[in-house]
Each structure stands twice: as C-alpha cells, then as structure tokens.
Design a protein around this motif. Sequence first.
Motif: not given
Length: 153
Positions: A57-81
């Motif tokens: 899943r990719v959930k909206s980080p509306t309340y958490t401000l950030v969701e982090s996804y450790p992928l195979a090669d690097f991590t993606v941080h998805h912010f909603d400020l």
Amino acid sequence: TNSVSGVLADEAATLELGGRLARASGPGLVVHLLGDLGAGKTTFSRGFLQGLGHHGRVKSPTYTLVESYPLADFTVHHFDLYRFADPEEWDDAGFRDLFGPDATCLVEWPDKAGGLLPAADIVLELVPAGNSRTYRLQAITLAGQQCLNRLST
Ligand code: ADP
Ligand code: MG
C-alpha cells in the motif's frame, strides 16, 4: 532538459508518470509536489513507488506527516506537510536526517515547512483541467536536469 509538461488524462496516466520519473531518478532526489487537494500528488507518489518495485500500500501521510519505504536499493520518504504547524517539530521529529544522498524524498505541501525543507531537485505542479490534469515538471538542480533528460529519451 529544464522542463517537461503535458496532460494526464486519468489516474492511470498520473501513476504512469510517477513510475517513469522514478525509473529515471536515482537516490538522493528531492521532489516537491505542488497542487491543490485532490490534484493527484499522492497518486503520483504511489506511481513513483510502484515504479521502484513497491508492491504494498501507499497511504497518504496526512496524519503521520511522513511514510518511509525501504526499497531494494534505497529508501523513499513520502511527506505530506499539509498539517505541519510547528517548525520545532521539524527538528524534534528528525525530519532533517531523512534527507541525504541515500534517500529520495517526495514532499506534498512543501510550502508549509517554510525554509526548513531542503531545496527541490525537481518541482512537479499538477493542475485540474476538467476531468483530467495538466502537469509541469521543472528541474531546479543539475541532478534534476539529468533525471528529466532520462525521462524524455
Ligand atoms: P492529492 O494528494 O493531490 O490531494 P490524490 O492523489 O490523493 O490528490 O487524489 C487525486 C484524485 O484525483 C484521486 O481520486 C485520483 O483518482 C484522481 N486523479 C489522479 N490523477 C488524475 C488524472 N490525471 N485525471 C483525473 N483524475 C485523477
Ligand atoms: Mg495527498
């Protein structure tokens, strides 16, 4: 390439653009996502993550401000400020440490962080147009330009 723009006819097109940008990118990229509520910023981010092989899943980080996804090669941080209010929280939460050469950061509502947010390599603006969207990708840094070069070839 400094700028790429076009029309996204439907949600699938927004997902596809996210996937294409992801595959043209490397770790360390900072992407600021501009556009009103419902413009498609989270949809684009979902496509970006799926383009890097994320299957969950990719959930909206509306309340958490950030969701982090450790992928195979690097991590993606998805912010909603959108709900970000207190600049002190930026340091207290350790958000600064999430930015660096080993992580890619996608940031919805970057303006809410004022000057705290690291500068963008690429800015995406999404604008509703009838039932579809128009988009403009703008490269701010050399890394952003190189990414847009790969995108358009
Ligand atoms: P935001 O994160 O900008 O608030 P979301 O991605 O959460 O927006 O929601 C965007 C909404 O618009 C979703 O319902 C999505 O299905 C829809 N959508 C996304 N891209 C398009 C598009 N290119 N054309 C029409 N609808 C779209
Ligand atoms: Mg969103």
